[in-house]
Design an enzyme around this catalytic site. Sequence first.
Site, short mmCIF file in Angstrom:
data_model
loop_
_atom_site.label_atom_id
_atom_site.label_comp_id
_atom_site.label_asym_id
_atom_site.label_seq_id
_atom_site.Cartn_x
_atom_site.Cartn_y
_atom_site.Cartn_z
N SER A 1 -0.79 -6.19 15.09
CA SER A 1 0.26 -6.67 14.17
C SER A 1 1.04 -5.54 13.51
CB SER A 1 -0.34 -7.57 13.09
OG SER A 1 -1.22 -6.84 12.26
N HIS B 1 -1.37 -4.39 6.38
CA HIS B 1 0.06 -4.68 6.58
C HIS B 1 0.89 -3.85 5.62
CE1 HIS B 1 -0.19 -8.83 8.81
NE2 HIS B 1 -0.55 -7.79 9.56
N ASP C 1 4.02 -12.28 5.75
CA ASP C 1 2.76 -13.01 5.61
C ASP C 1 2.97 -14.22 4.72
OD1 ASP C 1 1.64 -11.00 7.12
OD2 ASP C 1 0.82 -9.91 5.40
#
Length: 384
Positions: free
Chosen positions: A285, A324, A349
Amino acid sequence: MDKRSLKNIALLVVFVLYTVLYKGFIFPNYMKYSDIINASFFIVYLFVAIKCLGYRKDKMTILTRNILKVVVFHLLLIFVVMYGVGFFVGFLRNAYSRTLLSMFENLIGPFLIIILIELLRYVIIWANKDKKYFIILFTIALIVFECFTGIRSIDFNDWSSVFRTTATIILPVIVKNTMLTYICYHVGYKIPILYRIVMDLYIFVVPVLPDLGEYVNSMISISLPLMIYISSFGMVDYHTGKEEPVINSSNFDMLDIPITIVLIIVISLISGLFPHYMIGVGSESMSPALNKGDAVILKKVKNYNTLQKDDIIAYKKGKLIIVHRIVDIEKKNGKTFFITKGDANGGNDPNRVKSSQVKGTVVVRIPYIAYPTIMLNEYLNSRW
């Protein structure tokens, strides 16, 4: 099949049957008296083993003295490192009572069992120098017995419980017993007894323990026997060449000190003892900034107001740690929330990240070294 082989098989079967009996009946019903029962069994079992297989006097040789130096050096080194680290992470007061009577009561059972088991290991090994397969079988039996005595319960439907038990109990027991059998095979029972008395019983004596955590302690229990084995292997190999080595401590201490320091640093990074710690990246990701299998070193956050847009953070969501990038920061009612996104994802997100969820910021990327761990984790998840 000769008589000695039959005696070996009979002794092994008796030991296995007792192990099953202990785990299935004695421990659940008579836990309070388990040390007494075990000691009584091993006294009788050792006597029978000596009668069946004989006993050879354990002699002190040059190789024995040299390996003794190695073991004592490593024991001193590991305690210096453990208690040195304790000045940074803190100490815990030992839960065991410090009165002489209580220490004697706590020590006498385990001490006697250690002596009996190591004498038994010695008798079995020296009676079967030409039957190494039986030495291996008996070592496996000792490993199973010690695992059974150490494992209280395990949930096989929970892979994390299986992994935790394996890492903290099973692997240390396997490595320790393999090393003890190796040393006993070459130099007798004295050094294995010394090692076990120090490493298995010090917890009953010392007033304080370094707050290293279960995971780090298990890693020490794995790495210490490995280091002793590696250091002893060269001496044994030299010795089997029919010439006794004269080993000075300077031959191994300059190498072992940096190895030990590196191991402690790696263990500390993995366990999160210090302001920096290491985790593995389990998805793509964040590609290409971070790839699956990379390891990242995180710096713990003391002041969440210092976090800025474009910082890569690790935050906890349920049981997962997600790495992230911060794409926006919101402040509401005096609270700070972070909007995050994976670089390779199409959108942000779904949930805002609370400051209390943030575990740290990424400061270093180490490519691919966590890939085996990630693969193991995925395999365990698929199985359990």
